[in-house]
Design an enzyme around this catalytic site. Structure first.
Site, PDB file in Angstrom:
ATOM      1  N   TYR A   1     -38.779  -9.208  17.886  1.00 10.19           N
ATOM      2  CA  TYR A   1     -39.882 -10.168  17.756  1.00 10.19           C
ATOM      3  C   TYR A   1     -40.338 -10.179  16.300  1.00 10.19           C
ATOM      4  CZ  TYR A   1     -44.460 -12.356  18.132  1.00 10.19           C
ATOM      5  OH  TYR A   1     -45.528 -13.199  17.961  1.00 10.19           O
TER       6      TYR A   1
ATOM      7  N   GLU B   1     -43.452 -18.289  14.736  1.00  5.10           N
ATOM      8  CA  GLU B   1     -43.100 -17.197  15.653  1.00  5.10           C
ATOM      9  C   GLU B   1     -41.634 -17.323  16.040  1.00  5.10           C
ATOM     10  OE1 GLU B   1     -45.421 -15.462  19.336  1.00  5.10           O
ATOM     11  OE2 GLU B   1     -44.083 -17.048  20.009  1.00  5.10           O
TER      12      GLU B   1
END
Length: 380
Positions: free
Chosen positions: A99, A187
């Site tokens: 991530y 993101e």
């Protein structure tokens, strides 16, 4: 949406998946899969997360399966968003998932990098249950991120040795693109290492500062195309700044700073804003009518806090606009808490006092108004 975020990533030199194709029918999905000739992913394109859990992302071994899955996904409701198109793209051979994100951070008044080796899942849940797996690093905008800093961040986050170098290159490109695009969020979840050792952004979530869209013509067009909230679309048509949120208190103010402060005060009073609308400067009765109509049209709104500081805007005009809006809307179940200050505030308050409307409660201060609005929302 994901496909737009990836297109932006490609234009910024950020490595991602091979370009896919959009499909609005199962037959289109089949056709794209046949052209790719490899296993494909069928992915719902909606402005929300949690698509995988909702059944909106499927691996398909061939064109028959792509058509079948597209038929299941198109029309699906994902967190209140109806899927009207799916992205068909060649499936990636994933070895590992991570991530990575960049965002504006109000508390540090700068940027923040969030990195984790627990990618592909809800980062909020990881942060709650295994906070040691989530690195949050403040970034000074005057210093930025060079490759050395990126390597340090990823090393500290626990990324594997063989991933750090390519992931650092990607993070530097991500940061440069984030700043150049006037973004508030970039993101990548998951960031993946493929079986052949490449590190790419498998998914994308991008938010651009709406106040900077005038500097990015292409992004502004995409923003208009992806507004799927009918009230936000209606607000744009009327040149009003309206944003949908998740609470139950409607917020209407004039000026970005005052509106943001009002949201904070509603939160401090224990409430959650359902939306907010900035009527800007010089709001007259007609504009107030349009604005209140929009805020009250949100079914989640249980009360409304109207917080106006009169500068160019005259509070007597605002008061007349509020009364006109309530007259035109008819029987409105939500109560309005109105705080007026500044130019002609006394006249505005007198207009509201004389009207003695059962749906209006006045407040002398912003804090008192927020507390009353939160209380009324809880009682409805």
């Amino acid at each position: 949406m994901e496909y737009q975020g990836k297109e932006l990533f490609r234009s910024l030199g950020i490595p991602t998946t091979p370009r896919g194709e959009l499909a609005r029918t199962p037959e289109e999905a089949r056709g794209h899969a046949e052209r790719f000739g490899v296993p494909v992913m069928v992915k719902a394109q909606v402005l929300t997360g949690g698509r995988g859990k909702a059944g909106g992302v499927k691996y398909c071994a061939d064109a028959d399966e792509a058509q079948e899955q597209a038929e299941q996904i198109l029309g699906l409701d994902i967190s209140g968003h109806t899927v009207e198109k799916v992205l068909i793209e060649p499936a990636s051979d994933i070895a590992e998932e991570y991530y990575l994100s960049l965002l504006h951070d109000r508390s540090s008044k700068g940027y923040k990098v969030i990195a984790s080796v627990e990618g592909g899942v809800e980062i909020e849940e990881v942060n709650r249950t295994r906070p040691e797996k989530v690195l949050k690093e403040d970034i000074d905008p005057t210093v930025g991120i060079d490759r050395e800093r990126a390597i340090g961040i990823l090393t500290q986050a626990g990324f594997p040795d063989d991933v750090i170098a390519p992931a650092a290159d990607l993070l530097v490109a991500l940061y440069e693109g984030f700043v150049a695009s006037d973004a508030t969020l970039f993101e990548v979840n998951p960031l993946v290492k493929t079986a052949d050792g490449r590190v790419i952004a498998l998914d994308s979530k991008v938010s651009i500062d709406g106040n900077a869209l005038f500097r990015h013509e292409g992004l502004a067009v995409q923003s208009e195309d992806t507004t799927d909230d009918p009230l936000e679309a209606r607000a744009k048509e009327q040149d009003l700044q309206y944003v949908k949120l998740d609470g139950d208190v409607g917020v209407l103010g004039n000026g970005a700073g005052l509106v943001m402060a009002t949201l904070d005060v509603v939160n401090q009073a224990g409430g959650q804003p359902a939306n907010f609308l900035d009527v800007g400067g010089g709001a007259d009765a007609e504009k107030m009518t349009q604005s209140l109509s929009l805020v009250l049209s949100d079914e989640q709104v249980r009360s409304v806090l109207v917080n106006i500081f009169g500068g160019i805007t005259r509070c007597d005009e605002v008061a007349n606009g509020i009364l006109a809006a309530l007259d035109s809307l008819g029987d409105v179940p939500q109560k309005l808490v109105v705080r007026l200050d500044g130019t002609n505030a006394e006249e505005g308050r007198a207009i509201l006092d004389d009207a003695d409307h059962p749906g209006i409660v006045t407040a002398d201060t912003m804090v008192a108004g927020a507390e009353k609005a939160v209380q009324l929302a809880a009682q409805t």
